[in-house]
Design a protein around this motif. Structure first.
Motif, PDB file in Angstrom:
ATOM      1  N   GLY A  86      38.711  47.468  11.052  1.00 32.57           N
ATOM      2  CA  GLY A  86      38.314  46.879   9.774  1.00 32.57           C
ATOM      3  C   GLY A  86      38.092  45.385   9.866  1.00 32.57           C
ATOM      4  N   GLY A  87      38.782  44.719  10.778  1.00 31.77           N
ATOM      5  CA  GLY A  87      38.584  43.281  10.968  1.00 31.77           C
ATOM      6  C   GLY A  87      37.206  42.972  11.521  1.00 31.77           C
ATOM      7  N   LEU A  88      36.729  43.810  12.435  1.00 32.40           N
ATOM      8  CA  LEU A  88      35.374  43.634  12.951  1.00 32.40           C
ATOM      9  C   LEU A  88      34.365  43.906  11.848  1.00 32.40           C
ATOM     10  CD1 LEU A  88      33.544  43.083  15.411  1.00 32.40           C
ATOM     11  CD2 LEU A  88      33.563  45.556  15.818  1.00 32.40           C
ATOM     12  N   ALA A  89      34.632  44.904  11.017  1.00 32.41           N
ATOM     13  CA  ALA A  89      33.726  45.203   9.903  1.00 32.41           C
ATOM     14  C   ALA A  89      33.669  44.031   8.927  1.00 32.41           C
ATOM     15  CB  ALA A  89      34.183  46.477   9.191  1.00 32.41           C
ATOM     16  N   ILE A  90      34.816  43.448   8.611  1.00 31.74           N
ATOM     17  CA  ILE A  90      34.846  42.301   7.695  1.00 31.74           C
ATOM     18  C   ILE A  90      34.102  41.120   8.308  1.00 31.74           C
ATOM     19  CG2 ILE A  90      36.369  40.579   6.630  1.00 31.74           C
ATOM     20  CD1 ILE A  90      38.415  42.912   6.273  1.00 31.74           C
ATOM     21  N   ALA A  91      34.370  40.827   9.567  1.00 32.61           N
ATOM     22  CA  ALA A  91      33.686  39.716  10.234  1.00 32.61           C
ATOM     23  C   ALA A  91      32.180  39.944  10.255  1.00 32.61           C
ATOM     24  CB  ALA A  91      34.223  39.534  11.651  1.00 32.61           C
ATOM     25  N   SER A  92      31.770  41.188  10.469  1.00 29.96           N
ATOM     26  CA  SER A  92      30.346  41.509  10.538  1.00 29.96           C
ATOM     27  C   SER A  92      29.662  41.393   9.182  1.00 29.96           C
ATOM     28  CB  SER A  92      30.148  42.911  11.113  1.00 29.96           C
ATOM     29  OG  SER A  92      30.617  42.961  12.443  1.00 29.96           O
ATOM     30  N   CYS A  93      30.417  41.488   8.116  1.00 33.21           N
ATOM     31  CA  CYS A  93      29.860  41.302   6.769  1.00 33.21           C
ATOM     32  C   CYS A  93      29.567  39.833   6.479  1.00 33.21           C
ATOM     33  CB  CYS A  93      30.814  41.842   5.708  1.00 33.21           C
ATOM     34  SG  CYS A  93      30.894  43.639   5.628  1.00 33.21           S
ATOM     35  N   CYS A  94      30.174  38.951   7.241  1.00 25.71           N
ATOM     36  CA  CYS A  94      29.994  37.517   7.006  1.00 25.71           C
ATOM     37  C   CYS A  94      28.703  37.021   7.645  1.00 25.71           C
ATOM     38  CB  CYS A  94      31.197  36.741   7.558  1.00 25.71           C
ATOM     39  SG  CYS A  94      32.713  37.065   6.638  1.00 25.71           S
ATOM     40  N   ASP A  95      28.163  35.947   7.072  1.00 25.84           N
ATOM     41  CA  ASP A  95      26.914  35.378   7.573  1.00 25.84           C
ATOM     42  C   ASP A  95      27.096  34.662   8.899  1.00 25.84           C
ATOM     43  OD1 ASP A  95      25.195  36.057   5.300  1.00 25.84           O
ATOM     44  OD2 ASP A  95      26.508  34.694   4.195  1.00 25.84           O
ATOM     45  N   PHE A  96      28.228  34.008   9.067  1.00 19.55           N
ATOM     46  CA  PHE A  96      28.518  33.258  10.283  1.00 19.55           C
ATOM     47  C   PHE A  96      29.919  33.599  10.758  1.00 19.55           C
ATOM     48  CE2 PHE A  96      25.504  30.717   7.852  1.00 19.55           C
ATOM     49  CZ  PHE A  96      24.500  30.535   8.793  1.00 19.55           C
ATOM     50  N   ARG A  97      30.077  33.591  12.086  1.00 21.69           N
ATOM     51  CA  ARG A  97      31.373  33.866  12.684  1.00 21.69           C
ATOM     52  C   ARG A  97      31.633  32.800  13.735  1.00 21.69           C
ATOM     53  NH1 ARG A  97      28.660  38.009  11.149  1.00 21.69           N
ATOM     54  NH2 ARG A  97      27.176  37.722  12.843  1.00 21.69           N
ATOM     55  N   ILE A  98      32.798  32.176  13.653  1.00 22.64           N
ATOM     56  CA  ILE A  98      33.250  31.277  14.706  1.00 22.64           C
ATOM     57  C   ILE A  98      34.608  31.783  15.158  1.00 22.64           C
ATOM     58  CG2 ILE A  98      31.912  29.303  13.859  1.00 22.64           C
ATOM     59  CD1 ILE A  98      34.527  28.105  12.775  1.00 22.64           C
ATOM     60  N   SER A  99      34.940  31.511  16.415  1.00 22.64           N
ATOM     61  CA  SER A  99      36.210  32.034  16.926  1.00 22.64           C
ATOM     62  C   SER A  99      36.764  31.128  18.002  1.00 22.64           C
ATOM     63  CB  SER A  99      36.007  33.443  17.504  1.00 22.64           C
ATOM     64  OG  SER A  99      35.420  33.390  18.789  1.00 22.64           O
ATOM     65  N   THR A 100      37.957  31.460  18.418  1.00 21.37           N
ATOM     66  CA  THR A 100      38.535  30.837  19.602  1.00 21.37           C
ATOM     67  C   THR A 100      37.860  31.475  20.820  1.00 21.37           C
ATOM     68  OG1 THR A 100      40.301  32.480  19.605  1.00 21.37           O
ATOM     69  CG2 THR A 100      40.782  30.361  18.551  1.00 21.37           C
ATOM     70  N   PRO A 101      37.844  30.773  21.954  1.00 22.28           N
ATOM     71  CA  PRO A 101      37.204  31.340  23.155  1.00 22.28           C
ATOM     72  C   PRO A 101      37.870  32.618  23.656  1.00 22.28           C
ATOM     73  CG  PRO A 101      37.520  28.977  23.408  1.00 22.28           C
ATOM     74  CD  PRO A 101      38.258  29.386  22.159  1.00 22.28           C
ATOM     75  N   ASP A 102      39.156  32.796  23.338  1.00 26.86           N
ATOM     76  CA  ASP A 102      39.863  33.976  23.824  1.00 26.86           C
ATOM     77  C   ASP A 102      39.907  35.126  22.812  1.00 26.86           C
ATOM     78  OD1 ASP A 102      41.545  32.647  22.070  1.00 26.86           O
ATOM     79  OD2 ASP A 102      43.348  32.981  23.262  1.00 26.86           O
TER      80      ASP A 102
END
Length: 179
Positions: A86-102
């Motif tokens: 579900g976390g990937l689904a939520i992130a994919s619903c967002c227009d932009f995604r930023i993350s830590t390198p790991d």
């Protein structure tokens, strides 16, 4: 892990944001540095008696996430740690995604319950990640690295954990300065 109540709250927040004309950007971030969202709370599935229960659950997830995907303002997912299920689904619903390198991303249901995703959820993931990555995530239970997803274009950028907040705020400011 997201419970149905948490998904319902996310839906309500997004519906409220849709009505708030002063809201210009929404930033979604998990608490702590272990995960953005580690998926759905599988304890909820203990009451399932048939595959139909799982299908109804996934239809509900689609309904809970639709208001996020349809927000009339830009959305930013800030991912520190894991974004799975579900976390990937939520992130994919967002227009932009930023993350830590790991950070790592996936849907490892082939290793856990062997449950399914709705056809709509799979289509959404394929549209954002591509069929080959989604097959690896679903069928091989692979967790894909931020490095790979940055190269692929799924992630806008990666930053050290201590810079995520300031970078997400700068991105939000940039978005708010535009029409």
């Amino acid at each position: 892990a997201m419970t149905v109540g948490m998904y319902q709250s996310l839906k309500s927040i997004c519906e409220d944001l849709t009505q708030n004309s002063s809201a210009r950007v929404a930033i979604l971030r998990g608490a702590g540095d272990k995960s953005f969202v580690s998926g759905s709370d599988i304890a909820q599935f203990s009451g399932f008696n048939s595959g139909e229960d799982g299908i109804r659950y996934e239809e509900g997830i689609d309904a809970y996430l639709a208001p996020l995907a349809m927000l009339p303002i830009p959305t930013i997912a800030v991912i520190d740690g894991m974004a799975v299920g579900g976390g990937l689904a939520i992130a994919s619903c967002c227009d932009f995604r930023i993350s830590t390198p790991d950070a790592r991303f996936g849907v490892p249901i082939a290793k856990t319950l062997g449950n399914c995703l709705s056809a709509g959820n799979v289509a959404w993931l394929v549209a954002h990640l591509g069929i080959n990555i989604v097959k690896r995530m679903l069928l091989l239970a692979e967790l894909v690295t931020a490095t790979e997803l940055l190269k692929q274009g799924y992630l806008l950028a990666t930053y050290p954990a201590q810079e995520l907040e300031s970078e997400s705020n700068q991105l939000a400011e940039r978005l708010m300065s535009l029409a």
